[in-house]
Write a protein that holds these residues in place. Structure first.
Motif, short mmCIF file in Angstrom:
data_model
loop_
_atom_site.label_atom_id
_atom_site.label_comp_id
_atom_site.label_asym_id
_atom_site.label_seq_id
_atom_site.Cartn_x
_atom_site.Cartn_y
_atom_site.Cartn_z
N GLU A 1 1.07 -1.50 -0.41
CA GLU A 1 -0.13 0.13 0.18
C GLU A 1 0.95 1.74 0.02
O GLU A 1 0.38 2.16 -0.83
CB GLU A 1 -0.85 0.24 0.53
N ALA A 2 2.44 1.47 0.05
CA ALA A 2 2.71 2.74 0.15
C ALA A 2 3.34 3.06 -0.84
O ALA A 2 4.27 3.10 -1.26
CB ALA A 2 3.92 1.84 1.53
N VAL A 3 3.17 1.53 -1.90
CA VAL A 3 3.76 1.75 -2.92
C VAL A 3 2.83 2.57 -4.27
O VAL A 3 1.69 1.79 -4.76
CB VAL A 3 4.48 0.36 -3.68
N ASP A 4 2.87 3.67 -4.73
CA ASP A 4 2.69 4.33 -5.55
C ASP A 4 2.36 3.83 -7.18
O ASP A 4 3.67 3.73 -7.90
CB ASP A 4 2.64 5.62 -5.49
N LEU A 5 1.33 3.24 -8.34
CA LEU A 5 1.70 3.53 -9.30
C LEU A 5 0.82 4.75 -9.99
O LEU A 5 -0.47 5.62 -10.43
CB LEU A 5 0.66 2.37 -9.45
N VAL A 6 1.82 5.23 -10.35
CA VAL A 6 1.79 6.81 -11.04
C VAL A 6 1.05 6.91 -12.22
O VAL A 6 1.32 6.90 -13.06
CB VAL A 6 3.12 7.97 -10.83
N PRO A 7 -0.10 7.61 -12.33
CA PRO A 7 -1.06 7.78 -13.68
C PRO A 7 -0.68 9.39 -14.34
O PRO A 7 0.13 9.88 -13.30
CB PRO A 7 -2.72 7.65 -12.59
N THR A 8 -0.68 9.50 -15.15
CA THR A 8 -0.82 10.48 -16.42
C THR A 8 -2.24 10.97 -16.39
O THR A 8 -3.08 10.22 -17.00
CB THR A 8 -0.30 10.40 -17.67
N SER A 9 -2.57 12.25 -16.25
CA SER A 9 -4.20 12.65 -16.79
C SER A 9 -4.25 12.53 -18.08
O SER A 9 -5.04 13.66 -18.54
CB SER A 9 -3.54 14.15 -15.88
#
Length: 376
Positions: free
Chosen positions: A289-297
């Motif tokens: 839960e501390a690992v972010d899957l970074v999205p693009t907008s």
């Protein structure tokens, strides 16, 4: 000439007429503990299969020298279906072309059956509990039936691994540092593997969602422990997924290093004799839960501002996207939402709006990360 291991071939009989696909398992030794290792369930993740090939050679040498105390079940090519899926020269090995389902999701759900078989037999003796549970799992594996090729494929792999003491599922990401997924319950016994492989990030969760291969079987033991908190339920199967860097990281050097790391771990847990010691390694251990899957907008062409292994702070720009718009060309920044280590990035330079483009491993669980924790 090295000895030939025991070879088990299971025909995937539900394939199309006159096209015979097989799953092949190589078995080294016949003692305890039992370790199940597979590679390439995502059939386009070539570094995993390269590691398995290098490991096969080492295991053959150990067997010829009488240095196998336990049992290793190796499936060096776990997905003959996906291995043949090409669309206009592009390999599509992650999803079943027939069903659209990820080859590493949706493994059999057998917990209700397991619980009903064992609940009246469990007691205060941990060794007897393990015997009861393993007996039930063996029976369940023998009763699995499939109606489709996809089910037959998944059921057979699941059955081969269900009674193992350890499970190592070899994968890779697009571009990545070496990393590992494991349950919190099993990780203390898998930590030496992370050190042996030089894993940069170990991500821990008892249920990441999706019934992936490394959780579907091993997770049954955790669920029993949760449902019978007053009884001694052993860890049972210590399952993990190892991500062998990125999909382009195919080389003899990497394959041999990773195979050697696994060999050292097999020595530590008593499967092999006479292996080298495991050197300590600085592994970052975090909740998944501390690992972010970074999205693009925004959709467009991505240009990176960071590299693998960089440390970023929340608010830092990690990349920018230039829209492919005939009028609007202003770059759109992609901003880190947490502080941590950039551990994966995508390879393609065109992105879709909403697409996850990198993973950043932080130290604290993120409020938006719950439930289904995996990517696609």
């Amino acid at each position: 000439m090295l000895p030939v291991p025991k070879i088990i071939r299971h025909p995937l009989s539900l394939s199309i007429p006159d096209v015979q696909l097989n799953l092949t398992q190589l078995v080294y030794g016949n003692g305890a503990p039992v370790v199940y290792i597979q590679a390439g369930i995502h059939a386009n993740e070539y570094p995993a299969m390269a590691c398995a090939a290098a490991l096969r050679d080492r295991l053959a040498a150990f067997e010829s020298e009488g240095r196998i105390a336990g049992t290793v079940r190796l499936v060096p090519v776990a997905n003959p279906i996906g291995l043949g899926q090409f669309v206009q020269a592009h390999h599509q090995g992650r999803y079943d072309a027939d069903t659209g389902v990820n080859f590493n999701r949706g493994y059999p759900s057998v917990y209700a059956s397991l619980k009903s078989r064992v609940e009246s037999e469990l007691g205060g003796d941990v060794d007897r509990n393990e015997t009861v549970i393993r007996g039930a799992l063996t029976a369940i594996a023998s009763e699995l039936s499939a109606e489709t090729l996809s089910q037959q494929h998944k059921h057979q792999l699941f059955a081969w691994a269900l009674d193992a003491d350890y499970l190592i599922d070899l994968h890779c990401d697009e571009q990545a540092l070496m990393h590992l997924y494991a349950s919190k319950r099993a990780y203390p016994q898998l930590r030496p593997l992370a050190h042996a492989l030089g894993v940069r990030v170990a991500m821990l969760a008892d249920d990441s969602g999706g019934a992936s291969f490394d959780e579907a079987g091993p997770g049954l033991w955790s669920r029993l422990a949760a449902d019978f908190p007053d009884l001694p339920i052993p860890v049972g199967c210590r399952g993990c997924t190892v991500e062998c860097r990125g999909e382009l990281d195919v080389s003899d050097a990497y394959a041999n290093a990773d195979a050697e790391g696994i060999v050292r771990y097999l020595g530590q847990i008593g499967v092999l004799r006479g292996t080298a010691e495991i050197d300590p390694f600085d592994v970052i251990e975090v909740d998944l839960e501390a690992v972010d899957l970074v999205p693009t907008s925004s959709a467009g062409l991505i240009e990176w501002s960071v590299a693998l292994g960089d440390t970023v702070k929340a608010g830092d720009i990690v990349a920018q996207v230039t829209p492919l718009d005939p009028v609007e060309r202003a770059p759109v920044p992609i901003v880190a939402r947490n502080s941590g280590l950039v551990m994966t990035t995508i390879t393609r330079r065109y992105v879709r709006a909403g697409q996850s483009v990198c993973k950043i491993a932080g130290s604290e669980p993120l409020t938006w990360r719950s439930g289904y924790l995996l990517g696609d």
